[in-house]
Scaffold this active site. Structure first.
Site, short mmCIF file in Angstrom:
data_model
loop_
_atom_site.label_atom_id
_atom_site.label_comp_id
_atom_site.label_asym_id
_atom_site.label_seq_id
_atom_site.Cartn_x
_atom_site.Cartn_y
_atom_site.Cartn_z
N ARG A 108 0.80 -1.20 0.00
CA ARG A 108 -0.02 0.05 -0.06
C ARG A 108 0.96 1.18 0.04
NH1 ARG A 108 -5.29 1.63 3.48
NH2 ARG A 108 -6.01 0.11 1.90
N HIS A 135 -7.72 1.09 -6.12
CA HIS A 135 -7.71 0.16 -5.14
C HIS A 135 -8.48 -1.30 -5.51
CE1 HIS A 135 -7.93 -1.21 -1.18
NE2 HIS A 135 -8.70 -0.08 -0.67
N GLN A 138 -10.13 -3.75 -3.28
CA GLN A 138 -11.42 -3.30 -2.63
C GLN A 138 -12.61 -3.58 -3.53
OE1 GLN A 138 -12.20 -1.51 0.43
NE2 GLN A 138 -14.09 -2.04 -0.10
N ASP A 226 -17.23 7.63 -1.11
CA ASP A 226 -15.84 7.39 -0.34
C ASP A 226 -15.63 8.89 0.47
OD1 ASP A 226 -13.57 6.47 0.68
OD2 ASP A 226 -12.40 6.41 -1.40
N CYS A 265 -16.35 2.16 0.95
CA CYS A 265 -15.22 1.18 1.38
C CYS A 265 -14.70 1.16 2.71
CB CYS A 265 -14.09 1.34 0.55
SG CYS A 265 -13.19 3.07 0.44
N ARG A 293 -13.96 -8.29 2.28
CA ARG A 293 -12.30 -8.20 1.96
C ARG A 293 -11.68 -9.41 2.27
NH1 ARG A 293 -10.06 -3.05 1.86
NH2 ARG A 293 -8.30 -4.21 1.10
#
Ligand code: CP
Ligand code: NVA
Length: 308
Positions: A108, A135, A138, A226, A265, A293
Site C-alpha cells: 500500500r 484500489h 476493494q 468514499d 469502502c 475483503r
C-alpha cells in the site's frame, strides 16, 4: 510468468468472475467456523505474504492477514517507517530481497509507479493494496457484496457520488471488465482521470458524468461514496464545501431504485460524505463489504498463486 495484481485488468473479467465464485464457495464452506481456522484444503500452506504499508490501514491489513491464515499460510506486516525502504533503500532492492524470503508481496503506497516498479523487480506476485491511482482489491470485495445480494453485474447501474478518486478509478476499470454502467456525480475539478472513463466507454459501458447528484443517483442499483479527503491529501475546507451537495442522504437514496444498495469502502466520515441515517439504514451493506475483503482477498491470493 509471475501473476501480479497491480490492477483489475491484470486478471481480466473472466478471472474476476471466477474469483467471486471461488470467494462465495469458500465463504459458504466456513460460515460458522472460528475465523482463524484454516480452510479444509489449506491451499497456501507454508506460504508467507509480506505486507508493506506506506499508509494507514485497518481492513486491508486485517483481511490479508486473515486471508493468509484461512488459506493455511501466514503474513507479516512491514511498516515502511521501520523498514530500510523508509530510509532510502530502493523499491528494486526491496523487491529482490523480499522475493528471496517470502512467497508474495502486498504493498500500500502513494505513487502507483512504486507498485509497478516493485512488480518489475519481484520474482513473486505483487498485489496492489491501494495506491493514489487505484484500489483493485476493494472492488473485488464490492462486486462480491453486490452479487451476494442477488444483483447481476452486466447492465448494473452504479452511481458514484463525491470525489473522483482511486476507488472510483477501480470501479470504472471493473465496469469495463464486467460490463456495468457508472453514473458519476462530482463537483468541477474533482472528476476521475479521463483514462478510466475512456476505458469503460471503450468497453461499451455507459458512463454519465454530471454535476447534479440527484441525476447521478436516479434509477441506480447501487450508490457508492468514499471519503472526501483521501490519505495523503490536505484537509481543505474548499474541497469539503464543493463536496457538500454530493453527500449521500436519504433524499438522494430515494432517487435510486427501491432495492438499491449503499456501499462505502470505509473508513467513513458520518455527516460528510454520508448521513448517519443512510450509513446505518437498511440499504447499507458496508459491514458485509468490509467482511468480504477477507473472502475477496483469498481469491486474489489464490489467483496470484495460479490456483483460481
Ligand atoms: N477500505 C480499506 O481499504 O480500508 P483500510 O484503509 O482500513 O485498509
Ligand atoms: N480513497 C481512500 C480509500 C481508503 C480505503 C483513500 O485513498 O484514502
Amino acid at each position: 510468468m509471475v501473476r501480479h495484481f497491480t490492477d483489475l485488468s491484470d486478471a481480466g473479467g473472466d478471472v474476476i468472475a471466477a474469483m467471486i465464485n471461488d470467494a462465495q464457495d469458500r465463504k459458504a464452506a466456513r460460515a460458522e467456523w472460528p475465523r482463524g481456522r484454516p480452510d479444509e484444503d489449506q491451499p497456501l500452506q507454508g506460504r508467507v505474504l509480506a505486507m508493506i504499508f506506506e499508509k494507514s490501514s485497518t481492513r486491508t491489513r486485517a483481511s490479508f492477514d486473515m486471508a493468509m491464515r484461512q488459506l493455511g499460510g501466514s503474513a507479516m506486516v512491514m511498516e515502511s517507517g521501520t523498514m530500510q525502504l523508509g530510509r532510502g533503500e530502493t523499491i528494486a532492492d526491496t523487491a529482490r530481497v523480499l522475493s528471496r524470503m517470502v512467497d508474495a508481496i502486498m504493498i500500500r503506497t502513494d505513487d502507483h509507479a512504486k507498485i509497478e516498479e516493485m512488480a518489475r523487480h519481484a520474482t513473486v506476485p505483487v498485489i496492489n493494496g491501494l495506491s493514489d491511482r487505484s484500489h483493485p482489491c476493494q472492488i473485488v470485495a464490492d462486486l462480491l457484496t453486490v452479487i451476494e445480494r442477488g444483483k447481476a453485474l452486466p447492465g448494473l447501474e452504479v452511481a458514484w457520488l463525491g470525489d473522483g478518486n482511486n476507488v472510483l478509478h477501480s470501479f470504472l476499470e471493473a465496469a469495463a471488465l464486467m460490463k456495468f454502467n457508472v453514473r458519476i456525480g462530482t463537483p468541477a475539478g474533482y472528476e476521475p482521470e479521463t483514462e478510466f472513463v475512456d476505458m469503460a466507454r471503450a468497453a461499451g459501458c455507459v458512463v454519465t458524468q454530471t454535476r447534479d447528484a440527484a441525476e447521478a443517483a436516479t434509477g441506480a442499483d447501487v450508490v457508492v461514496t468514499d471519503t472526501w479527503i483521501s490519505m495523503g491529501q490536505d484537509h481543505a475546507e474548499e474541497k469539503l464545501a464543493a463536496m457538500a451537495p454530493y453527500r449521500v442522504t436519504s433524499e438522494l437514496m430515494a432517487k435510486a431504485r427501491g432495492d438499491a444498495l449503499f456501499l462505502h469502502c470505509l473508513p467513513a466520515h458520518i455527516g460528510e460524505e454520508v448521513t448517519a441515517e443512510v450509513f446505518e439504514g437498511p440499504q447499507s451493506v458496508v459491514f458485509d463489504e468490509a467482511e468480504n475483503r477477507i473472502h475477496a482477498q483469498k481469491s486474489v491470493l489464490l489467483w496470484c498463486f495460479g490456483l483460481v
